[in-house]
Design a protein around this motif. Sequence first.
Motif, short mmCIF file in Angstrom:
data_model
loop_
_atom_site.label_atom_id
_atom_site.label_comp_id
_atom_site.label_asym_id
_atom_site.label_seq_id
_atom_site.Cartn_x
_atom_site.Cartn_y
_atom_site.Cartn_z
N ARG A 1 -0.59 1.80 1.15
CA ARG A 1 -0.11 2.34 -0.12
C ARG A 1 -1.18 3.16 -0.82
NH1 ARG A 1 2.18 -1.66 -4.56
NH2 ARG A 1 3.87 -1.89 -3.07
N SER A 2 -2.44 2.67 -0.74
CA SER A 2 -3.48 3.41 -1.46
C SER A 2 -4.05 4.55 -0.63
CB SER A 2 -4.59 2.45 -1.91
OG SER A 2 -5.55 2.35 -0.90
N LEU B 1 -0.90 -2.96 1.36
CA LEU B 1 -1.77 -2.53 0.25
C LEU B 1 -2.65 -1.36 0.68
CD1 LEU B 1 -2.88 -5.94 -1.27
CD2 LEU B 1 -1.57 -4.15 -2.41
N ILE B 2 -3.21 -1.47 1.88
CA ILE B 2 -4.12 -0.41 2.34
C ILE B 2 -3.35 0.90 2.52
CG2 ILE B 2 -5.58 0.33 4.25
CD1 ILE B 2 -6.32 -2.60 4.64
#
Lengths: 194, 185
Positions: free
Chosen positions: A94-95, A91-92
Amino acid sequence: MLEQGLLILVSTVLANNFVLTRFLGLCPFMGVSNKIEGAMGMALATMFVLTLASVSSYLVYQYVLLPLNITYLATVSFILIIAALVQAIELIIRSQSPLLHRVLGIYLPLITTNCAVLGVALLNVRQQHHLFEAALFGFGAGLGFGIVLVSFAALRERIERSPVPEPFKGAPIALITAGIMAMAFMGFTGMVKA
Amino acid sequence: MLSAILGLSLLALTLAALLVWVARRFPADSDPLVVEIETLLPQTQCAQCGYPGCRPYAEAIAQGHAEINRCPPGGTATIQALADLLGCEAKPLDESLGEEKPPLVAIIDEASCIGCKLCIQACPVDAILGAAKRMHTVIADECTGCELCIPPCPVDCIDLIPAPQVASLPNALKRAQRIQMQVRA
């Protein structure tokens, strides 16, 4: 302290290499070693996850499982931690860095099922490492995995272009190569007493 | 027994909370402007703009790296829509990239097809169906008329005909997003 740490690092990277002497993490070792770029991405991601997973599983073991006297649940809780950790990192990334996310792509979630990660967590417990040792052990395991993976990918890229006899093409010659590499790594065994 | 259940549930809950927090704290990409630009593009995935597909082109426009007049399939209408959205001057289409044509679909002359699979690999939207040494055919509803299958064909058996109806944009966009999801997963 420093000597001890160096010993752990050399031991996990060379003498007790996770892939070639403990035979952990063989699936990504065979699966993503076709191209050297992919192997590098995988190696970096695994190194990162291994270090983090080693530390966090140690913390959970020491401060949750031991006080509650439920150490027999170590495997289950370690799997839980690793899965959550990999998901959070994905998640980290990806953003924060879509580019890196695209480079790592499928390899990132695949680390969840990399048994080397679980192996590190469990071996930490068995060998009674403390926090610093656990971090080094995880990092060393990742480094060893990365070195072996990248060099194996380089070997396979060359084998691809060489005249391999028909029955040995593809996976068979790769497995034979891995076996020879494992034998070569046996040369390090005398260096460190595990 | 009780401590085991409690301990493990607590651990799972903590990790779940951590994941939720991370997901909130680091929202996944998708710049709303990129999405808006992408919905205006014709979703042919033809790469005539010089980017590998409509989404990368939309990203380039949003970052200011690309002009808005690089989409030949969209033509004047798309340029006008982009100019309205971004509040800039509409420019004439960059003719060096291709000319504006009415919507087309590819059709395979099935008698001449040798089943080489080259067009299947070239198709950006998986609109060609076939297997090795078997006849191929184009799924007209899926085809965006991007012409990418024409150059690889060794027997020149693909033609472009005017599309029976105007290609439905919402469908094309949905399909493009689905393919991106698959690539990502």
